[in-house]
Design an enzyme around this catalytic site. Sequence first.
Site, PDB file in Angstrom:
ATOM      1  N   ASN A  40       0.832  -1.204   0.000  1.00 38.42           N
ATOM      2  CA  ASN A  40       0.000   0.000   0.000  1.00 38.42           C
ATOM      3  C   ASN A  40       0.870   1.258   0.000  1.00 38.42           C
ATOM      4  OD1 ASN A  40      -2.393  -1.560   0.275  1.00 38.42           O
ATOM      5  ND2 ASN A  40      -1.996  -1.745   2.468  1.00 38.42           N
ATOM      6  N   HIS A  99     -14.148  -1.407   6.060  1.00 39.98           N
ATOM      7  CA  HIS A  99     -13.002  -2.143   6.608  1.00 39.98           C
ATOM      8  C   HIS A  99     -13.352  -2.878   7.914  1.00 39.98           C
ATOM      9  CE1 HIS A  99      -8.897  -2.477   8.446  1.00 39.98           C
ATOM     10  NE2 HIS A  99      -8.581  -2.699   7.181  1.00 39.98           N
ATOM     11  N   GLU A 157     -15.796   4.406   3.815  1.00 41.54           N
ATOM     12  CA  GLU A 157     -14.398   4.660   3.453  1.00 41.54           C
ATOM     13  C   GLU A 157     -14.372   5.671   2.305  1.00 41.54           C
ATOM     14  OE1 GLU A 157     -11.928   1.165   2.815  1.00 41.54           O
ATOM     15  OE2 GLU A 157     -13.175   0.017   4.184  1.00 41.54           O
ATOM     16  N   SER A 215     -10.758  -0.444   0.341  1.00 41.10           N
ATOM     17  CA  SER A 215      -9.453  -1.100   0.369  1.00 41.10           C
ATOM     18  C   SER A 215      -9.368  -2.340  -0.499  1.00 41.10           C
ATOM     19  CB  SER A 215      -9.074  -1.440   1.802  1.00 41.10           C
ATOM     20  OG  SER A 215     -10.114  -2.123   2.450  1.00 41.10           O
ATOM     21  N   ASP A 271     -13.331   7.030   6.673  1.00 41.95           N
ATOM     22  CA  ASP A 271     -11.985   6.476   6.838  1.00 41.95           C
ATOM     23  C   ASP A 271     -11.332   6.547   5.458  1.00 41.95           C
ATOM     24  OD1 ASP A 271      -9.796   4.807   6.867  1.00 41.95           O
ATOM     25  OD2 ASP A 271     -10.783   3.163   7.920  1.00 41.95           O
ATOM     26  N   HIS A 283      -6.947   4.946   2.139  1.00 39.01           N
ATOM     27  CA  HIS A 283      -6.331   4.770   0.816  1.00 39.01           C
ATOM     28  C   HIS A 283      -6.430   6.004  -0.077  1.00 39.01           C
ATOM     29  CE1 HIS A 283      -5.730   0.488   1.551  1.00 39.01           C
ATOM     30  NE2 HIS A 283      -6.870   0.576   2.202  1.00 39.01           N
ATOM     31  N   LYS A 341      -0.265   3.631   4.693  1.00 33.42           N
ATOM     32  CA  LYS A 341      -0.394   3.468   3.244  1.00 33.42           C
ATOM     33  C   LYS A 341       0.490   4.505   2.534  1.00 33.42           C
ATOM     34  CE  LYS A 341      -3.763   0.567   4.484  1.00 33.42           C
ATOM     35  NZ  LYS A 341      -4.753   0.438   5.552  1.00 33.42           N
TER      36      LYS A 341
HETATM   37  C1  LIG Z   1      -5.416  -0.320   6.509  1.00 29.92           C
HETATM   38  C2  LIG Z   1      -6.734   0.190   6.923  1.00 29.92           C
HETATM   39  C3  LIG Z   1      -7.034   0.435   8.269  1.00 29.92           C
HETATM   40  C4  LIG Z   1      -6.100   0.037   9.362  1.00 29.92           C
HETATM   41  O1  LIG Z   1      -5.085   0.947   9.492  1.00 29.92           O
HETATM   42  P1  LIG Z   1      -3.746   0.527  10.234  1.00 29.92           P
HETATM   43  O2  LIG Z   1      -3.084   1.814  10.487  1.00 29.92           O
HETATM   44  O3  LIG Z   1      -3.016  -0.369   9.313  1.00 29.92           O
HETATM   45  O4  LIG Z   1      -4.162  -0.169  11.499  1.00 29.92           O
HETATM   46  C5  LIG Z   1      -8.230   1.029   8.568  1.00 29.92           C
HETATM   47  N1  LIG Z   1      -9.123   1.336   7.603  1.00 29.92           N
HETATM   48  C6  LIG Z   1      -8.879   1.078   6.320  1.00 29.92           C
HETATM   49  C7  LIG Z   1      -9.896   1.441   5.306  1.00 29.92           C
HETATM   50  C8  LIG Z   1      -7.689   0.490   5.938  1.00 29.92           C
HETATM   51  O5  LIG Z   1      -7.460   0.199   4.661  1.00 29.92           O
END
Ligand SMILES: *Cc1c(COP(=O)(O)O)cnc(C)c1O
Length: 385
Positions: free
Chosen positions: A47, A133, A176, A180, A205, A208, A237
């Site tokens: 990522n 996620h 999101e 992801s 969230d 990405h 990421k």
């Molecule tokens: C990777 C991811 C997370 C987790 O984040 P980390 O910092 O790796 O714990 C949370 N939400 C989404 C959408 C992700 O892709």
Amino acid sequence: MSWQQRINAALNERREKGQFRQRRVNQQGDARTLQVEGRQYLNFSANDYLGLSHDPRIISAWQKGAKRYGVGAGGSGHVTGYSAVHQAFEQQLAEWLGYPRALLFISGFAANQAIIAAMLGKDERIFADKLAHASLLEAAALSPATLRRFSHNKPDSLAKLLSAPAEGGEKLVVTEGVFSMDGDSAPLAELHQLTRLHGGWLMVDDAHGVGTTGEQGRGSCWQQQVKPELLVVTFGKAFGLSGAAVLCSDETADYLLQFARHLIYSTAMPPAQVCALQASLSCIQQGDEQRELLQRNIARFRQGAEQLGLAISPSATAIQPLIVGEENRALQMAEALRQRGCWVTAIRPPTVPPGTARLRITLSAAHQQEDIARLLEGLDDANRQ
Ligand SMILES: *Cc1c(COP(=O)(O)O)cnc(C)c1O
């Protein structure tokens, strides 16, 4: 059943279903390559979209930060773990993304757990996109609030759920920015409008999206001109490091500092890491060139895949899934690609819905033109096998 029997039964079930997960040791690598069992591969599974995980400017900032502030925070932010560099970085993030406040968390998973647990009580409702996620859905499932899941990226489905009669209580809508496992983007403006119409708050969230999209890499919300009440950005990421932050109002930040247990009862992020994150933020802000390289790689890949007749999902982002459906087929194709020197991870249920096993191909600004060509050749071969 004894504990031992229960554990064995669970492992056997996973093995029988072909869902047993195993880690592979990456001996050495970066955004472009990795080495497993002594063999070098092109890495299409990371990522690290802008190739920042090995950027010398960021490595140097980490080293300097460690010398100045030490390698560990030494305690929770509520005790002595909150340093001048934590404060400065929170302010930089808030300014960059246009919010009054930012709070740092040690991971995106922890941030999502902490925020959802602190925000929602009994008799309240949380509405989450079905493909959100695991950290969001799990937090929602653990919460005493009622969880309702709306169809993926379907505002109509959310509207129906929001209109269902209920006895008061706050409503939080969770989605999101860029998904992801699918690489598609949420219709944030519509979702926010609907949420507000029903008196709720939106939590996005953008793990990405931040770094890769929007002016200066400010992410999906900036790009779509939406300001959710709660915005989570993560640093594992495009930032190339790890950690996360929530962007919110002054009052919400103060509230989370009282009630978000992952902030209160957990050691703060190492200050040296915060220094590295500051350097990474500055790389991202000045990263138009990397974002262009990434876009070029995405366009090259999609064009090539189309010419080969590969059924790549519609995605304009660095995440380019090839959904193959059946789990063993996904594993076979990943193996065939490895034989051709390309590392692509097969993603299977329960990470994705049953029947949608896929190759989750991720592209980076660090990939070169010939890397993309090699990936396409490999995919074509694997697809014919
Ligand atoms: C990777 C991811 C997370 C987790 O984040 P980390 O910092 O790796 O714990 C949370 N939400 C989404 C959408 C992700 O892709």
